[in-house]
Design an enzyme around this catalytic site. Structure first.
Site, PDB file in Angstrom:
ATOM      1  N   GLY A   1      37.017  43.474  35.346  1.00 15.14           N
ATOM      2  CA  GLY A   1      36.173  44.828  35.247  1.00 15.14           C
ATOM      3  C   GLY A   1      37.099  45.851  35.121  1.00 15.14           C
TER       4      GLY A   1
ATOM      5  N   LEU B   1      37.504  48.121  32.640  1.00 16.37           N
ATOM      6  CA  LEU B   1      38.184  47.521  31.317  1.00 16.37           C
ATOM      7  C   LEU B   1      38.970  48.710  30.818  1.00 16.37           C
ATOM      8  CD1 LEU B   1      35.426  45.786  29.746  1.00 16.37           C
ATOM      9  CD2 LEU B   1      37.346  44.591  31.098  1.00 16.37           C
TER      10      LEU B   1
ATOM     11  N   HIS C   1      42.407  44.924  27.799  1.00 22.42           N
ATOM     12  CA  HIS C   1      41.224  44.002  27.882  1.00 22.42           C
ATOM     13  C   HIS C   1      40.643  44.150  26.301  1.00 22.42           C
ATOM     14  CE1 HIS C   1      41.291  45.168  32.125  1.00 22.42           C
ATOM     15  NE2 HIS C   1      41.350  44.027  32.200  1.00 22.42           N
TER      16      HIS C   1
ATOM     17  N   SER D   1      47.123  48.701  33.203  1.00 18.50           N
ATOM     18  CA  SER D   1      46.764  47.795  34.456  1.00 18.50           C
ATOM     19  C   SER D   1      45.286  48.668  34.974  1.00 18.50           C
ATOM     20  CB  SER D   1      47.831  47.637  35.121  1.00 18.50           C
ATOM     21  OG  SER D   1      47.162  46.990  36.454  1.00 18.50           O
TER      22      SER D   1
ATOM     23  N   ARG E   1      45.080  48.719  37.984  1.00 22.38           N
ATOM     24  CA  ARG E   1      45.595  49.441  39.170  1.00 22.38           C
ATOM     25  C   ARG E   1      46.547  50.769  38.969  1.00 22.38           C
ATOM     26  NH1 ARG E   1      45.471  45.589  43.311  1.00 22.38           N
ATOM     27  NH2 ARG E   1      45.179  43.468  42.330  1.00 22.38           N
TER      28      ARG E   1
END
Length: 311
Positions: free
Chosen positions: A36, A38, A42, A216, A218
């Protein structure tokens, strides 16, 4: 082009039944596993999936099995409604979003139920040490040891196991993974080969921001200053690749170049290794296809990146 509203499936029996119905109609299914939150990286996997299959399943599931006790699972970013909007707008659309509650919840002690974790009482999870929790794990014993496996010793056990579960539930013909998680991609490839899954694993190139930072989930945790400093990762990898193409094949010298660049920018190196693209074993001199893999901390955020070098 009209937007496609995906079917949302949360029960694993329902997911399996959908796939088997579609496959009985000779449809080819591609699975894009995600946790998830996204981003464009992705979505690029979905674009690639459309080249191979008639139907696309995107799984959204934050896998507790790959987080160690000192990694806070609760801080992993989540935006399910935002993810759905992105999936509706992706070219070609997505047919199913598989969003199970907990794939390690078995709802009781008899071990033979398939309720998708819907029972409320007596539920046990893989993170619990006692009771009737999950205790079957898939290991890719050699490939999982180096690189990220050094500082995250249970990570690839959790990845290989959850991907196996997803493969058994969705039963896809293709599975699409990003090469940013290079070791993960190779671990899954090897697992599929060794265990005779009838699935083709496809690896997609890293999607980067305009300034070179690897996309990312993150990255959202980086401050503006940390994000600017994190550009040292991709810049130094590009410099190392150019040096190798110009004849510098001594891996120690290339590693020192990258480590110095990232450290001077304020990063803390977890690892910086040049490894064979297939075996992931360290090499001293570049004599064939290698990949330069990096993991570094900026603030509290651990970022990974890599660059293939094909001489």
């Amino acid at each position: 082009m009209a937007q496609k509203e995906p079917i949302i499936i949360r029960d694993k029996t329902q997911m399996r039944n959908w796939s088997r119905t579609m496959r009985s109609q000779s449809k080819l299914i591609a699975l894009v596993p995600t946790m998830g939150y996204l981003h464009q990286g992705h979505l690029s996997l979905i674009t690639q999936a459309h080249k191979h299959a008639n139907l696309i399943v995107v799984s959204i599931y934050v896998n507790p099995g790959q987080f160690s006790p000192n990694e806070d699972l609760s801080t992993y970013p989540s935006d399910f409604q935002g993810d759905l909007k992105k999936l509706i707008n992706v070219p070609g659309g997505v047919d199913v979003v598989f969003n199970p509650k907990n794939l390690y919840d078995y709802g009781g002690s008899d071990g033979d139920g398939d309720d998708g974790g819907e029972k409320g009482d007596g539920v046990v999870s893989c993170v619990e040490k006692s009771g009737f929790g999950h205790e079957s794990w898939v290991r890719v014993e050699r490939l999982e040891k180096g690189l990220c496996g050094m500082s995250r010793p249970i990570f690839f056990r959790g990845v290989a196991t959850i991907v196996t579960k997803l493969f058994n539930i969705v039963e896809p013909d293709f599975a699409v993974f990003g090469k940013k998680d290079y070791q993960q991609w190779r671990v899954i490839q090897r697992m599929v080969r060794d265990l005779d899954f009838s699935i083709k694993v496809i690896g997609c190139e890293i999607t980067r921001e305009n300034d070179g930072l690897a996309m990312s989930s993150r990255n959202v945790h980086l401050s503006l200053e940390e994000r600017e400093k994190a550009l040292s990762i991709s810049k130094s990898l590009t410099t190392a690749k150019s040096a190798a193409e110009d004849g510098q094949v001594d891996c120690e010298k290339l590693r020192n170049l990258v480590i110095q660049c990232i450290t001077e920018a304020g990063g803390r190196i977890d690892y910086a290794e040049i490894v064979d693209q297939q075996s992931l074993e360290k090499v001293k001199f570049i004599k064939g296809p290698v990949v330069f893999c990096i993991a570094a901390f900026f603030g509290k955020v651990r970022l990974i990146d890599n660059m293939e070098i094909n001489l």
